[in-house]
Design an enzyme around this catalytic site. Structure first.
Site, PDB file in Angstrom:
ATOM      1  N   ARG A 157      86.219   6.621  40.879  1.00 13.24           N
ATOM      2  CA  ARG A 157      85.048   5.584  40.902  1.00 13.24           C
ATOM      3  C   ARG A 157      84.649   5.218  39.599  1.00 13.24           C
ATOM      4  NH1 ARG A 157      82.944   4.677  46.362  1.00 13.24           N
ATOM      5  NH2 ARG A 157      84.759   5.030  47.534  1.00 13.24           N
TER       6      ARG A 157
ATOM      7  N   ARG B 149      79.803   0.699  40.563  1.00 12.86           N
ATOM      8  CA  ARG B 149      78.358  -0.052  40.545  1.00 12.86           C
ATOM      9  C   ARG B 149      77.543   0.653  39.392  1.00 12.86           C
ATOM     10  NH1 ARG B 149      78.037   0.542  46.627  1.00 12.86           N
ATOM     11  NH2 ARG B 149      79.387   2.119  45.844  1.00 12.86           N
TER      12      ARG B 149
ATOM     13  N   ARG C 147      82.028  -8.439  39.641  1.00 11.79           N
ATOM     14  CA  ARG C 147      81.893  -8.366  41.073  1.00 11.79           C
ATOM     15  C   ARG C 147      81.242  -9.451  41.665  1.00 11.79           C
ATOM     16  NH1 ARG C 147      78.342  -6.171  44.773  1.00 11.79           N
ATOM     17  NH2 ARG C 147      79.152  -5.298  46.840  1.00 11.79           N
TER      18      ARG C 147
ATOM     19  N   ASP D 169      91.212  -0.488  47.160  1.00  6.30           N
ATOM     20  CA  ASP D 169      90.359   0.515  48.266  1.00  6.30           C
ATOM     21  C   ASP D 169      91.575   1.016  49.283  1.00  6.30           C
ATOM     22  OD1 ASP D 169      87.494   1.165  49.027  1.00  6.30           O
ATOM     23  OD2 ASP D 169      88.686   1.005  50.825  1.00  6.30           O
TER      24      ASP D 169
ATOM     25  N   TYR E  45      88.710   6.325  59.738  1.00  8.66           N
ATOM     26  CA  TYR E  45      88.202   4.810  59.774  1.00  8.66           C
ATOM     27  C   TYR E  45      88.675   3.999  60.429  1.00  8.66           C
ATOM     28  CZ  TYR E  45      85.883   6.358  55.095  1.00  8.66           C
ATOM     29  OH  TYR E  45      85.053   6.921  54.478  1.00  8.66           O
TER      30      TYR E  45
HETATM   31  O1  CP3 Z   1      88.190   5.286  41.718  1.00 11.10           O
HETATM   32  C1  CP3 Z   1      88.533   4.045  41.207  1.00 11.10           C
HETATM   33  O2  CP3 Z   1      87.689   3.856  40.409  1.00 11.10           O
HETATM   34  C2  CP3 Z   1      89.310   3.162  42.023  1.00 11.10           C
HETATM   35  C3  CP3 Z   1      89.023   2.513  42.938  1.00 11.10           C
HETATM   36  C4  CP3 Z   1      88.521   3.162  44.333  1.00 11.10           C
HETATM   37  C5  CP3 Z   1      87.397   2.422  45.331  1.00 11.10           C
HETATM   38  N1  CP3 Z   1      87.675   3.225  46.320  1.00 11.10           N
HETATM   39  C6  CP3 Z   1      86.642   1.417  44.735  1.00 11.10           C
HETATM   40  C7  CP3 Z   1      85.639   1.368  45.587  1.00 11.10           C
HETATM   41  C8  CP3 Z   1      89.310   4.331  45.195  1.00 11.10           C
HETATM   42  C9  CP3 Z   1      90.212   4.957  44.517  1.00 11.10           C
HETATM   43  C10 CP3 Z   1      88.645   4.052  46.520  1.00 11.10           C
HETATM   44  C11 CP3 Z   1      88.984   5.204  47.307  1.00 11.10           C
HETATM   45  C12 CP3 Z   1      88.289   5.080  48.640  1.00 11.10           C
HETATM   46  N2  CP3 Z   1      87.633   4.122  49.279  1.00 11.10           N
HETATM   47  C13 CP3 Z   1      88.177   6.257  49.191  1.00 11.10           C
HETATM   48  C14 CP3 Z   1      88.400   7.724  49.020  1.00 11.10           C
HETATM   49  C15 CP3 Z   1      87.846   8.518  47.901  1.00 11.10           C
HETATM   50  C16 CP3 Z   1      86.426   8.719  48.420  1.00 11.10           C
HETATM   51  O3  CP3 Z   1      85.618   8.034  47.754  1.00 11.10           O
HETATM   52  O4  CP3 Z   1      86.316   9.577  49.130  1.00 11.10           O
HETATM   53  C17 CP3 Z   1      87.337   6.046  50.730  1.00 11.10           C
HETATM   54  C18 CP3 Z   1      86.865   6.950  51.712  1.00 11.10           C
HETATM   55  C19 CP3 Z   1      87.209   4.667  50.399  1.00 11.10           C
HETATM   56  C20 CP3 Z   1      86.649   3.673  51.374  1.00 11.10           C
HETATM   57  C21 CP3 Z   1      85.448   3.144  51.000  1.00 11.10           C
HETATM   58  N3  CP3 Z   1      85.323   1.984  50.257  1.00 11.10           N
HETATM   59  C22 CP3 Z   1      83.915   3.344  51.486  1.00 11.10           C
HETATM   60  C23 CP3 Z   1      83.400   4.389  52.445  1.00 11.10           C
HETATM   61  C24 CP3 Z   1      83.318   2.522  50.567  1.00 11.10           C
HETATM   62  C25 CP3 Z   1      81.608   2.224  50.787  1.00 11.10           C
HETATM   63  C26 CP3 Z   1      80.989   3.372  50.058  1.00 11.10           C
HETATM   64  C27 CP3 Z   1      80.443   2.992  48.644  1.00 11.10           C
HETATM   65  O5  CP3 Z   1      80.710   3.714  47.636  1.00 11.10           O
HETATM   66  O6  CP3 Z   1      79.916   2.094  48.374  1.00 11.10           O
HETATM   67  C28 CP3 Z   1      84.012   1.580  49.741  1.00 11.10           C
HETATM   68  C29 CP3 Z   1      83.498   0.829  48.728  1.00 11.10           C
HETATM   69  C30 CP3 Z   1      84.061   0.654  47.215  1.00 11.10           C
HETATM   70  N4  CP3 Z   1      85.403   1.208  47.056  1.00 11.10           N
HETATM   71  C31 CP3 Z   1      83.344   0.633  46.243  1.00 11.10           C
HETATM   72  C32 CP3 Z   1      84.226   0.454  45.394  1.00 11.10           C
HETATM   73  C33 CP3 Z   1      84.024   0.716  43.547  1.00 11.10           C
HETATM   74  C34 CP3 Z   1      81.923  -0.054  46.161  1.00 11.10           C
HETATM   75  C35 CP3 Z   1      81.953  -1.535  46.703  1.00 11.10           C
HETATM   76  C36 CP3 Z   1      81.284  -2.263  45.944  1.00 11.10           C
HETATM   77  O7  CP3 Z   1      81.384  -2.662  44.732  1.00 11.10           O
HETATM   78  O8  CP3 Z   1      80.074  -2.655  46.786  1.00 11.10           O
END
Ligand code: CP3
Length: 342
Positions: free
Chosen positions: A23, A27, A36, A73, A150
């Site tokens: 990540r 944010r 964003r 994602d 999911y």
């Molecule tokens: O790592 C990185 O920088 C690359 C991008 C990336 C994102 N999600 C961007 C993201 C990667 C590799 C993921 C993987 C992901 N997404 C996983 C597996 C890794 C983990 O975290 O366990 C999972 C389970 C998801 C599903 C997901 N996406 C959830 C549960 C959420 C909401 C929780 C949160 O952190 O807000 C997301 C949203 C998400 N994916 C964000 C980002 C940067 C935040 C969204 C935003 O900008 O509001």
């Protein structure tokens, strides 16, 4: 081969490990929040190749990480298979649910995903052109079990109970869902590699809730199939597997699946993992994300303890899970400095 990340993945023990963070485009960075906002929302950002490439590059410019991870994602694959997907601000993802054989029949076949996912491949192509020569580009997908949790629940769940319930009540349908996601994941990662991804990572964030034979059937076996097929099609492209919270099952995971590297969460100690997991090859991890919030001498001590624990073998420095929105961006620079001077 000069890129540090590729050298570690090839099994080389380096004096200083390559560094990146899960990540890292996120944010906690003001420039991410600005881009964003420009995109409108999170999914529009994922599907806009220019802006998705821009947020991928932001942490590289700011910190000079050794790797960039494609901005996308894991839930884009279910969406490309026909599930509805939306994000509720402050709560996380929502999807239409898979509860029956009929719901499964309504999904598209694996080959149909590219229609939706082609902008992601364009993001990869832009990144390969724009990244510095020393930075490795990592593509990724969710592992089938985590994606299925999911799709069945329609949201994130603390214990993945809905997916466990479907698996136990209607194993045939559940296996069909896992097989469909496995095929889609192979198709998706193949296209990412063809577009320029140099490494791919499989995120199995909920692997820890699989016990006994279920861990073999739904964490090991799908990863083994995905990795075997990718290795046959794209020899030489390393694969990182992240069976989060696998605990004792981290031991032997690389051998059982063919992964080149196992990523470790921060519930296992680096000292334990160095003797039990790193013996089989490269490991990645595993600083607690909370350290990036608290900072101070604790952060430096922890980053250096982990670096030293893994010094005897191939290691990629990372967090044990994603950096959180409340992290201090200055702590990232302190972490990198601590690792490089350990
Ligand atoms: O790592 C990185 O920088 C690359 C991008 C990336 C994102 N999600 C961007 C993201 C990667 C590799 C993921 C993987 C992901 N997404 C996983 C597996 C890794 C983990 O975290 O366990 C999972 C389970 C998801 C599903 C997901 N996406 C959830 C549960 C959420 C909401 C929780 C949160 O952190 O807000 C997301 C949203 C998400 N994916 C964000 C980002 C940067 C935040 C969204 C935003 O900008 O509001």
């Amino acid at each position: 081969m000069t890129k540090l990340l590729l050298r570690a993945l090839a099994g080389e023990t380096l004096p200083t490990p390559p560094i990146w963070m899960m990540r890292q485009a996120g944010r906690y960075l003001p420039e991410y929040r600005a881009t964003r906002a420009q995109a409108g929302d999170f999914l529009s950002l994922c599907y806009n190749p220019e802006l998705a490439a821009e947020v991928t590059l932001q942490p590289i410019r700011r910190y000079g990480f050794d790797a960039a991870i494609l901005f996308a994602d894991i839930l884009l694959v279910p969406q490309a298979l026909g599930a509805d997907l939306w994000f509720v601000t402050g709560e996380g993802p929502r999807l239409s649910q898979i509860r029956s054989a009929a719901d499964l029949d309504a999904l598209k076949p694996a080959e149909a995903i590219h229609e939706t996912l082609s902008p992601i491949y364009e993001t990869v192509r832009i990144l390969r052109r724009e990244l510095p020569a020393e930075t490795t580009l990592i593509g990724f997908a969710g592992a089938p079990w985590t994606v299925a949790t999911y799709m069945v629940a329609g949201r994130g769940t603390p214990d993945q109970a809905p997916a466990h319930a479907l698996k136990d009540a209607d194993r045939g349908s559940f296996v069909r869902l896992i097989d469909l996601i496995t095929e889609a994941t192979i198709a998706y990662l193949s296209r990412q590699i063809e577009a320029g991804a140099e490494v791919v990572k499989l995120f199995d964030s909920w692997a820890g809730s699989l016990k006994g034979q279920d861990f073999d059937d739904f964490a090991v076996e799908p990863a083994r199939r995905i990795i075997a097929t990718l290795k046959a099609r794209h020899p030489g492209v390393p694969i990182i597997a992240f069976p989060r919270e696998a605990g004792q099952r981290y031991i032997g995971f690389a051998k059982a699946t063919g992964a080149d590297c196992v990523a470790l969460d921060n519930s296992v100690s680096a000292e334990w993992a160095a003797s039990h997991v790193q013996a089989d090859g490269c490991v990645q991890g595993n600083l607690a994300p909370q350290q990036m919030v608290t900072g101070g001498p604790g952060l430096v001590a922890e980053a250096q303890r982990i670096t030293r624990a893994f010094r005897g073998g191939p290691h990629i420095f990372n967090l044990g899970h994603g950096i959180t929105p409340d992290a201090d961006p200055d702590n990232v620079a302190r972490m990198i400095e601590a690792v490089r001077t350990a």
